[in-house]
Design an enzyme around this catalytic site. Sequence first.
Site, PDB file in Angstrom:
ATOM      1  CD  GLN A  99      -2.546  -1.268   2.650  1.00 47.60           C
ATOM      2  OE1 GLN A  99      -2.064  -1.973   3.524  1.00 47.60           O
ATOM      3  NE2 GLN A  99      -3.642  -0.556   2.858  1.00 47.60           N
ATOM      4  CG  HIS A 117      -2.789   2.508  -1.984  1.00 42.72           C
ATOM      5  ND1 HIS A 117      -2.724   2.480  -0.602  1.00 42.72           N
ATOM      6  CD2 HIS A 117      -3.968   1.914  -2.311  1.00 42.72           C
ATOM      7  CE1 HIS A 117      -3.814   1.896  -0.125  1.00 42.72           C
ATOM      8  NE2 HIS A 117      -4.579   1.540  -1.135  1.00 42.72           N
ATOM      9  CB  CYS A 125       1.489  17.015 -17.025  1.00 51.22           C
ATOM     10  SG  CYS A 125       0.454  18.369 -17.651  1.00 51.22           S
ATOM     11  CB  CYS A 128       0.660  17.506 -21.937  1.00 48.92           C
ATOM     12  SG  CYS A 128       2.149  17.426 -20.900  1.00 48.92           S
ATOM     13  CB  CYS A 152       1.977  21.414 -21.683  1.00 52.30           C
ATOM     14  SG  CYS A 152       1.154  20.931 -20.133  1.00 52.30           S
ATOM     15  CB  SER A 192      -4.467  -0.274  10.448  1.00 51.64           C
ATOM     16  OG  SER A 192      -4.884   0.393   9.261  1.00 51.64           O
TER      17      SER A 192
END
Length: 248
Positions: A99, A117, A125, A128, A152, A192
């Site tokens: 995680q 995750h 970005c 772009c 960009c 947890s």
Amino acid sequence: MTVRRAAELLSAASSGLALTGAGISAESGIPTFRGEGGVWTKYDPVKVASIDAFLQDPAAYWRVSKERGGIALAARPNPGHYALAALEAAGRLAAIVTQNTDGLHQDSGGRRVIEVHGSGRTVECLDCGAREPRSDVQARLDVEMPPRCTTCGSTVMKPTVVLFGEPMPVAAMQEAFALAREADVMLVVGTSLVVHPAADIPLAAVRSGARLIVVNAEPTPFDSLAEVVIHGLSGEVLPEIVRLLGGR
């Protein structure tokens, strides 16, 4: 006896799987999100780490993320990370599902690391699609808030992590659950087990017949399902398991 029993289970594992959370990286100096002193005790995650809030005000996200990002980039693997890499190298773990977004499992030698995750080491970005190393963006934050895309010029630059309100990475989750259903031993470390759907991964393993080992500083909701529960620091417990396995 619990550490020894964990070593016995892993010594017989042919398709073991590990799931790790913030607890293992806390021992490398990266603050956890929940619990005493955690990030979410200081900030409202919906306000600073949701995709909607980010799109409304990227600078607010980056002001909070700046400190944690610097800490994560400076962190180094601890003995718990290296012990998991050793278990994988010895064939006791088929993969490490994490995680965490800090990349410390890869730094410690983990070969098959599944980041459910996302990764905090890259920034993308959203306009772009250009990507940069987080370290490059981090270096600009003192003079540029929010950071601008060098391709960009957009200010919608987001780390490739899963924010609240975003979908989980489909391929990573599918791979993690497939490995869980095939696992004969499920090793949970430093989490947890309250964040879903990641917390459902060990449950899928147990339902398919895996033996469950939990190594966490505090009790978890799945302790009652585990054959071995060790409330301790992963940086102390996991190297001892590796030692009992003869370093294999």
